[in-house]
Design an enzyme around this catalytic site. Structure first.
Site, PDB file in Angstrom:
ATOM      1  N   ILE A  11       0.848  -1.207   0.000  1.00  0.00           N
ATOM      2  CA  ILE A  11       0.000   0.000   0.000  1.00  0.00           C
ATOM      3  C   ILE A  11       0.884   1.257   0.000  1.00  0.00           C
ATOM      4  CG2 ILE A  11      -1.898   1.189   1.170  1.00  0.00           C
ATOM      5  CD1 ILE A  11      -2.554  -1.552   2.532  1.00  0.00           C
ATOM      6  N   ASP A  57      15.151   0.727  10.526  1.00  0.00           N
ATOM      7  CA  ASP A  57      14.031   0.154  11.282  1.00  0.00           C
ATOM      8  C   ASP A  57      13.336   1.306  12.011  1.00  0.00           C
ATOM      9  OD1 ASP A  57      12.496  -1.175  13.395  1.00  0.00           O
ATOM     10  OD2 ASP A  57      13.592  -2.974  12.783  1.00  0.00           O
ATOM     11  N   SER A 123      -7.258  -1.039  10.322  1.00  0.00           N
ATOM     12  CA  SER A 123      -7.814  -2.146   9.548  1.00  0.00           C
ATOM     13  C   SER A 123      -9.256  -2.412   9.963  1.00  0.00           C
ATOM     14  CB  SER A 123      -6.971  -3.396   9.826  1.00  0.00           C
ATOM     15  OG  SER A 123      -7.602  -4.541   9.319  1.00  0.00           O
ATOM     16  N   TYR A 147      -2.564  -9.663  15.618  1.00  0.00           N
ATOM     17  CA  TYR A 147      -2.420  -8.604  14.622  1.00  0.00           C
ATOM     18  C   TYR A 147      -3.514  -7.552  14.810  1.00  0.00           C
ATOM     19  CZ  TYR A 147      -3.101  -6.069  10.296  1.00  0.00           C
ATOM     20  OH  TYR A 147      -3.305  -5.057   9.399  1.00  0.00           O
ATOM     21  N   LYS A 151      -3.486  -3.371  16.161  1.00  0.00           N
ATOM     22  CA  LYS A 151      -4.094  -2.184  15.529  1.00  0.00           C
ATOM     23  C   LYS A 151      -5.040  -1.498  16.513  1.00  0.00           C
ATOM     24  CE  LYS A 151      -2.185  -2.615  11.505  1.00  0.00           C
ATOM     25  NZ  LYS A 151      -1.218  -1.639  11.015  1.00  0.00           N
ATOM     26  N   ASP A 293     -12.581 -16.765  10.506  1.00  0.00           N
ATOM     27  CA  ASP A 293     -13.269 -16.039   9.423  1.00  0.00           C
ATOM     28  C   ASP A 293     -14.698 -15.677   9.813  1.00  0.00           C
ATOM     29  OD1 ASP A 293     -11.354 -15.749   7.527  1.00  0.00           O
ATOM     30  OD2 ASP A 293     -12.057 -17.356   6.212  1.00  0.00           O
TER      31      ASP A 293
HETATM   32  P1  NAD Z   1       3.565  -4.576   3.463  1.00  0.00           P
HETATM   33  O1  NAD Z   1       4.142  -5.645   4.326  1.00  0.00           O
HETATM   34  O2  NAD Z   1       3.584  -4.761   1.998  1.00  0.00           O
HETATM   35  O3  NAD Z   1       4.255  -3.176   3.805  1.00  0.00           O
HETATM   36  C1  NAD Z   1       4.743  -2.863   5.087  1.00  0.00           C
HETATM   37  C2  NAD Z   1       6.150  -2.291   4.907  1.00  0.00           C
HETATM   38  O4  NAD Z   1       6.666  -1.959   6.200  1.00  0.00           O
HETATM   39  C3  NAD Z   1       7.122  -3.291   4.274  1.00  0.00           C
HETATM   40  O5  NAD Z   1       7.811  -2.659   3.221  1.00  0.00           O
HETATM   41  C4  NAD Z   1       8.067  -3.661   5.418  1.00  0.00           C
HETATM   42  O6  NAD Z   1       9.372  -3.942   4.971  1.00  0.00           O
HETATM   43  C5  NAD Z   1       8.005  -2.407   6.270  1.00  0.00           C
HETATM   44  N1  NAD Z   1       8.314  -2.615   7.698  1.00  0.00           N
HETATM   45  C6  NAD Z   1       7.791  -3.542   8.539  1.00  0.00           C
HETATM   46  N2  NAD Z   1       8.315  -3.399   9.767  1.00  0.00           N
HETATM   47  C7  NAD Z   1       9.193  -2.346   9.706  1.00  0.00           C
HETATM   48  C8  NAD Z   1      10.044  -1.699  10.642  1.00  0.00           C
HETATM   49  N3  NAD Z   1      10.103  -2.111  11.906  1.00  0.00           N
HETATM   50  N4  NAD Z   1      10.788  -0.667  10.221  1.00  0.00           N
HETATM   51  C9  NAD Z   1      10.746  -0.252   8.921  1.00  0.00           C
HETATM   52  N5  NAD Z   1       9.953  -0.806   7.995  1.00  0.00           N
HETATM   53  C10 NAD Z   1       9.188  -1.852   8.384  1.00  0.00           C
HETATM   54  O7  NAD Z   1       2.068  -4.338   3.989  1.00  0.00           O
HETATM   55  P2  NAD Z   1       0.893  -3.500   3.304  1.00  0.00           P
HETATM   56  O8  NAD Z   1      -0.103  -4.462   2.804  1.00  0.00           O
HETATM   57  O9  NAD Z   1       1.441  -2.464   2.419  1.00  0.00           O
HETATM   58  O10 NAD Z   1       0.270  -2.840   4.610  1.00  0.00           O
HETATM   59  C11 NAD Z   1       0.680  -1.555   5.050  1.00  0.00           C
HETATM   60  C12 NAD Z   1      -0.008  -1.256   6.376  1.00  0.00           C
HETATM   61  O11 NAD Z   1      -1.414  -1.353   6.195  1.00  0.00           O
HETATM   62  C13 NAD Z   1       0.345  -2.237   7.492  1.00  0.00           C
HETATM   63  O12 NAD Z   1       0.426  -1.505   8.695  1.00  0.00           O
HETATM   64  C14 NAD Z   1      -0.839  -3.170   7.525  1.00  0.00           C
HETATM   65  O13 NAD Z   1      -1.044  -3.735   8.793  1.00  0.00           O
HETATM   66  C15 NAD Z   1      -1.971  -2.233   7.146  1.00  0.00           C
HETATM   67  N6  NAD Z   1      -3.115  -2.935   6.544  1.00  0.00           N
HETATM   68  C16 NAD Z   1      -2.919  -3.763   5.459  1.00  0.00           C
HETATM   69  C17 NAD Z   1      -3.998  -4.438   4.897  1.00  0.00           C
HETATM   70  C18 NAD Z   1      -3.813  -5.389   3.756  1.00  0.00           C
HETATM   71  O14 NAD Z   1      -4.692  -6.230   3.525  1.00  0.00           O
HETATM   72  N7  NAD Z   1      -2.724  -5.315   2.995  1.00  0.00           N
HETATM   73  C19 NAD Z   1      -5.278  -4.246   5.429  1.00  0.00           C
HETATM   74  C20 NAD Z   1      -5.443  -3.390   6.523  1.00  0.00           C
HETATM   75  C21 NAD Z   1      -4.350  -2.735   7.072  1.00  0.00           C
HETATM   76  C1  WQD Z   2     -11.102 -13.092   1.907  1.00  0.00           C
HETATM   77  C2  WQD Z   2     -12.170 -14.165   1.718  1.00  0.00           C
HETATM   78  C3  WQD Z   2     -11.768 -16.145   3.016  1.00  0.00           C
HETATM   79  C4  WQD Z   2      -8.112 -17.322   0.930  1.00  0.00           C
HETATM   80  C5  WQD Z   2      -7.444 -10.331   5.892  1.00  0.00           C
HETATM   81  C6  WQD Z   2      -7.119  -9.902   7.294  1.00  0.00           C
HETATM   82  C7  WQD Z   2      -7.538  -8.483   7.521  1.00  0.00           C
HETATM   83  C8  WQD Z   2      -6.958  -7.551   6.451  1.00  0.00           C
HETATM   84  C9  WQD Z   2      -7.188  -8.081   5.074  1.00  0.00           C
HETATM   85  C10 WQD Z   2      -4.959  -6.558   7.331  1.00  0.00           C
HETATM   86  C11 WQD Z   2     -12.576 -14.844   3.020  1.00  0.00           C
HETATM   87  C12 WQD Z   2     -11.695 -16.453   1.540  1.00  0.00           C
HETATM   88  C13 WQD Z   2      -9.250 -16.655   1.329  1.00  0.00           C
HETATM   89  C14 WQD Z   2      -8.241 -18.604   0.323  1.00  0.00           C
HETATM   90  C15 WQD Z   2     -10.634 -18.429   0.532  1.00  0.00           C
HETATM   91  N1  WQD Z   2      -5.542  -7.398   6.587  1.00  0.00           N
HETATM   92  N2  WQD Z   2     -10.491 -17.202   1.131  1.00  0.00           N
HETATM   93  N3  WQD Z   2      -9.502 -19.110   0.134  1.00  0.00           N
HETATM   94  O1  WQD Z   2      -9.608 -12.635   5.880  1.00  0.00           O
HETATM   95  O2  WQD Z   2     -11.061 -10.817   4.874  1.00  0.00           O
HETATM   96  O3  WQD Z   2      -8.848 -10.241   5.716  1.00  0.00           O
HETATM   97  O4  WQD Z   2      -6.786  -9.454   4.990  1.00  0.00           O
HETATM   98  O5  WQD Z   2      -5.432  -5.773   8.105  1.00  0.00           O
HETATM   99  O6  WQD Z   2      -7.107  -8.130   8.786  1.00  0.00           O
HETATM  100  O7  WQD Z   2      -7.804 -10.755   8.203  1.00  0.00           O
HETATM  101  O8  WQD Z   2      -9.000 -11.552   3.655  1.00  0.00           O
HETATM  102  O9  WQD Z   2      -8.155 -12.349   1.503  1.00  0.00           O
HETATM  103  O10 WQD Z   2      -7.697 -13.728   3.575  1.00  0.00           O
HETATM  104  O11 WQD Z   2     -10.016 -13.630   2.659  1.00  0.00           O
HETATM  105  O12 WQD Z   2     -11.747 -18.939   0.353  1.00  0.00           O
HETATM  106  O13 WQD Z   2      -7.258 -19.267  -0.030  1.00  0.00           O
HETATM  107  O14 WQD Z   2     -11.630 -15.211   0.893  1.00  0.00           O
HETATM  108  O15 WQD Z   2     -12.382 -17.179   3.722  1.00  0.00           O
HETATM  109  O16 WQD Z   2     -13.955 -15.124   2.936  1.00  0.00           O
HETATM  110  P1  WQD Z   2      -9.723 -11.402   5.099  1.00  0.00           P
HETATM  111  P2  WQD Z   2      -8.616 -12.837   2.816  1.00  0.00           P
END
Ligand code: NAD
Ligand code: WQD
Length: 332
Positions: A11, A57, A123, A147, A151, A293
């Protein structure tokens, strides 16, 4: 100048592209534990600009302080942290340590440098699963894994920080399910090991890395029995950060805001949408429900529109196309 922690990640990298397009100057800090240094070069190619980045870091207070001394930081977008739900269950201390310590260290340094504008990556996982859908920002909070609790705790910490000093301006952005990739195919999600999330799993089935998709449960009270989620294109999500940055710029406070589309898709609907968008066939089997889930989770999105003037625009077809392009051009 905007500091982007975790800016090489999924992101974060997309947000850097939008920052650049919107004319913001920014510097990335990342330790590359879940990303590749190559993403920095690719960001340079996409934006046509020299990307400023520091390898450090975020828990290293001296290193973060140095960044604030060297660059004139106005606001921080804080992505750095660990995000794998399953891993957080087996390694809770590492998740609490990294996610909470990064935020504490960052906020201490920000305070010391009198920088009080912060966007935090929260999240949808902070919402209790028994809330009525769509879920709005006032719904009951509660998590099912370390996790999520990390948050939840950070949100509370940031509220306490604002209560102690109301010069802070903080946006807690609650992301739903980000998928897709930049349309250049140059940046995207880099899952380590076998993906846990649906979309990267699907793209790896299509590229032949995985044999078939396991659909986790078809007996939920949803349209077709499979889980329903609010998938949002990562570029829309990234743009949400630009709107949030403008919002926090001229006021103080702490606001939680959902970033989703407001529309839920079931797993089977995603499979069909992906097949339609790409012409690929996704082999799948119905498997048992996955622990932890919930049946459905999708956002009420009115607050983002009202407060930030932002809403998601990109359709499921585009999300699938872009996820597929990213996997096809980077499968090695
Ligand atoms: P990502 O793992 O791709 O990106 C996180 C980045 O942070 C990575 O580049 C990693 O190297 C860096 N990082 C981790 N720990 C670090 C540290 N101690 N010091 C410096 N850098 C560090 O994850 P993302 O999907 O881009 O998610 C970004 C943020 O959004 C995260 O906080 C995640 O929890 C949150 N988030 C993600 C999702 C999702 O589904 N991807 C959903 C909700 C919230
Ligand atoms: C989506 C749907 C699964 C994989 C997670 C984290 C959440 C957030 C986003 C960070 C569900 C189904 C999945 C597979 C499947 N991350 N599924 N087969 O669980 O909604 O959210 O990522 O904050 O905190 O919990 O996302 O993509 O894992 O699942 O059937 O191999 O797909 O059961 O219904 P989820 P997901």
């Amino acid at each position: 100048m905007i500091l982007v922690t975790g800016g090489a990640g999924f992101i974060g990298s997309h947000t850097c592209v939008e920052l650049s397009d919107a004319g913001f100057d920014f510097v990335i800090v990342d330790n590359f534990t879940n990303s590749s240094k190559e993403m920095i070069d690719r960001l340079g190619s996409i934006t046509g600009k020299r990307i400023k980045s520091v390898t450090a870091d975020v828990r290293d207070k001296d290193a973060v302080s140095d960044i604030f001394s060297k660059f004139d930081i106005d606001a921080v977008i804080h992505f750095a942290g660990y995000k794998a739900v399953g891993e957080s269950v087996s390694a809770p201390l590492s998740y609490y340590r990294n996610n909470i310590d990064c935020t504490l260290t960052l906020c201490e340094v920000m305070s010391e440098h009198n920088v009080k504008k912060l966007i935090f990556s929260s999240s949808a996982t902070v919402y209790r699963s028994d809330n009525k859908m769509p879920v709005d920002e006032n719904a009951a909070l509660g998590c099912t894994n370390p996790y999520g609790w990390s948050k939840f705790m950070i949100e509370q910490m940031l509220r306490d920080l604002y209560a102690s000093d109301n010069k802070w301006s903080i946006a807690l952005l609650r992301y739903f399910n980000p998928i897709g990739a930049h349309s250049s195919g140059m940046i995207g999600e880099l899952p380590s090991g076998t993906p846990n999330n649906l979309m990267p799993y699907i793209t790896q089935v299509v590229s032949g890395k995985l044999e078939k998709l396991h659909v986790f449960g078809d007996d939920y009270p949803t349209i077709d029995g499979t889980g329903v989620r609010d998938y949002i294109h990562v570029v829309d999500l990234a743009k949400g950060h630009i709107s949030a940055l403008r919002y926090i710029n001229d006021k103080s406070g702490v606001e939680a805001v959902n970033l989703g589309t407001g529309r839920g898709y079931s797993v089977l609907e995603i499979i069909h949408a992906f097949e339609k968008a790409t012409g690929e066939k996704i082999p799948y089997v119905i498997d048992k429900r996955r622990d932890g889930d919930t049946a459905a989770c999708f956002a009420k999105v009115g607050k983002a529109k009202e407060l930030l003037g932002w809403e998601a625009n990109l359709e499921i077809n585009k999300m699938c196309e872009d996820a597929y392009r990213w996997e096809s051009s980077n499968s090695n």
